[in-house]
Scaffold this motif. Structure first.
Motif, PDB file in Angstrom:
ATOM      1  N   SER A  78      -6.360  -7.721   0.279  1.00 18.35           N
ATOM      2  CA  SER A  78      -5.101  -7.508  -0.278  1.00 18.35           C
ATOM      3  C   SER A  78      -4.784  -8.681  -1.049  1.00 18.35           C
ATOM      4  CB  SER A  78      -4.081  -7.169   1.047  1.00 18.35           C
ATOM      5  OG  SER A  78      -3.622  -8.555   1.414  1.00 18.35           O
TER       6      SER A  78
ATOM      7  N   TYR B 225       0.928  -1.378   0.137  1.00 15.40           N
ATOM      8  CA  TYR B 225      -0.004  -0.021   0.031  1.00 15.40           C
ATOM      9  C   TYR B 225       1.045   1.233   0.147  1.00 15.40           C
ATOM     10  CZ  TYR B 225      -4.205  -2.730   1.029  1.00 15.40           C
ATOM     11  OH  TYR B 225      -5.181  -3.662   0.854  1.00 15.40           O
TER      12      TYR B 225
ATOM     13  N   TRP C 288      -8.475   3.153  -4.102  1.00 17.11           N
ATOM     14  CA  TRP C 288      -8.095   2.396  -2.966  1.00 17.11           C
ATOM     15  C   TRP C 288      -8.807   1.184  -2.521  1.00 17.11           C
ATOM     16  CZ3 TRP C 288      -3.732   3.988  -0.724  1.00 17.11           C
ATOM     17  CH2 TRP C 288      -3.179   3.225   0.354  1.00 17.11           C
TER      18      TRP C 288
END
Length: 459
Positions: free
Chosen positions: A145, A109, A140
């Protein structure tokens, strides 16, 4: 660059205490006003904005930040105000789909994908966007993830686990990503600090938040306050939930309106569905809530087809509708070409820029949006008044404001004789696209070809 980014993040977290302490200083007065106003906190520069979704990988053959930089004057000239950059982060390799993977499988990130360029290249792109008088928001991905994100090793408890203790994807089909568990306070703090990093250090102007409904609204609410302490930001949720507007988000997706447009173009929905949807919007959303209108985006293009597959001859008609109904219009990368292919989601598949046949069309729509205050966004624009005609099943007509803008659409494959029944005889108009002067008269009628539109602007 990854190590440097993490050092800056640590400094940012420490400095945030100082930011909170001085939030009432003159330099932070605008941010403080945004924090305390509650609903309707969108920055002033969004009031008449048009947003452009930029697919970095597919935008050029190079697929780099530098290639985008070269094209910024063209986008500004077309009338774009906000550039939404699809995810810029490194893409995970473990469980990757295709040879290049999904933009939404984030490996880090706090860094950018090396295929796009360096952090310095990204900063230069942001600066150039600002120099062109535009703003930039970053896509975003807070809900999940990549499986090889370093957090999987350093903070395994931040991930959702099954009964056997294995990390799981948020949706079975999303096998290339692992689901976060927002019951973990440490995850919330980390994600908030990452969001603050890109605003404070890279000077971006806000975020488009992926699958926002799959992340607790309490997280978004709290992080919005923190971001606005740095600078007033613009927040777009990939959601259609009215409560997302209460604190966190300025704009949400008008998904249902988009599906209605597809249905009308395909002949599977009546135009009365537009009226039903607008009545719902008026009751469910506040006047200050921005709704994003679109004929395409990265999901629609890749998975459901191009505008020509879904809307056929109605493609331009629905684009005009998206610029004249209440809401902020979106242009997706390549629509001005116009793009006639589905972009492969997991591979390199560059947009064909051999011509810009629809660029003048979109420029004219952006100009119409900015010049006609009645068409501005949220509370800055005017209410919509449905107009009656002798053919309510095929003709969709409405005005914005005190008949400042009058829009008439033939939403059918037929040639239709149009006669508006409302009295508009008190004003003189210019038809925006033809530039012909026009006056409405009682019992006046004219013929509209299939899928045609006319936008009358009061003189």
């Amino acid at each position: 660059m990854v190590k440097l980014s993490r050092v800056i993040l640590l400094v940012l977290v420490i400095a945030s205490l100082g930011i909170q302490a001085c939030r009432n200083s003159p330099g932070n007065r605008e941010a403080e006003e945004a924090i305390t106003n509650g609903n309707g906190t969108a920055p002033e520069w969004t009031k008449d904005a048009v947003i452009y979704e930029l697919n970095i990988r597919q935008y050029s053959k190079d697929g780099t930040f530098a290639a985008i930089e070269k094209d910024l004057p063209r986008l500004r000239d077309m009338g774009v105000d906000i550039i939404w950059l699809m995810p810029v982060h490194p893409i995970g390799e473990l469980n990757r789909k295709g040879s290049m993977g999904s933009y939404y499988a984030v490996k880090d990130y706090l860094d950018v994908d090396p295929g796009y360029g360096s952090m310095e290249d990204f900063q230069r792109l942001v600066n150039r966007i600002h120099e062109e008088g535009m703003y930039v928001i970053l896509d975003w991905v807070a809900n999940h993830s990549a499986w090889d994100n370093t957090l999987m090793e350093s903070h395994p408890h931040w991930y959702t686990r099954d009964s056997a203790g294995n990390a799981v994807p948020p949706v079975a089909d999303w096998a290339d990503v692992a689901d976060f568990n927002y019951d973990q306070g440490g995850l919330r703090n980390y994600m908030a600090d990452c969001l603050k990093f890109w605003v404070a250090e890279m000077d971006i102007d806000g975020y488009r938040c992926d699958v926002a409904d799959m992340v607790p609204t309490t997280f978004w609410d709290s992080v919005r306050v923190e971001l606005d302490k740095i600078k007033p930001v613009f927040m777009l949720a990939e959601a259609e939930t009215p409560s997302q507007h209460t604190r966190a988000f300025d704009m949400t997706y008008a998904w249902d309106m988009h599906h209605i447009m597809n249905g009308i173009a395909q002949g599977t929905k009546p135009i009365s569905a537009l009226d039903d949807r607008l009545r719902y919007e008026d009751s469910a959303f506040a006047p200050a809530d921005y709704r994003m209108l679109f004929t395409s985006n990265h999901d629609e293009n890749s998975w459901n087809g191009t505008v020509f597959e879904r809307m056929g001859d109605a493609a331009q008609t629905m684009a005009v509708l998206s610029f004249t109904l209440p809401g902020m219009p979106l242009i997706y990368s390549g629509q001005e070409a116009p793009m006639r292919k589905r972009l492969d989601f997991f591979e390199k598949d560059a947009i064909d820029w051999n011509n810009y046949a629809w660029q003048d069309f979109y420029r004219s729509l952006c100009t119409l949006k900015s010049e006609q205050r009645a068409l501005w966004n949220g509370i800055h624009g005017a209410d919509l008044q449905r107009l009656n005609s002798t053919d309510q099943e095929r003709i969709y007509a409405f005005s914005r404001g005190a008949n400042e803008v009058v829009c008439v659409f033939n939403l059918s494959k037929d040639q239709v004789e149009v006669n508006l029944l409302d009295d508009l005889s008190s004003g003189s108009y210019r038809e925006y696209f033809s530039q012909e002067e026009f006056s409405f008269h009682k019992d006046q009628s004219w013929t509209m070809t299939p899928w045609s539109y006319r936008v009358f602007v009061a003189l």
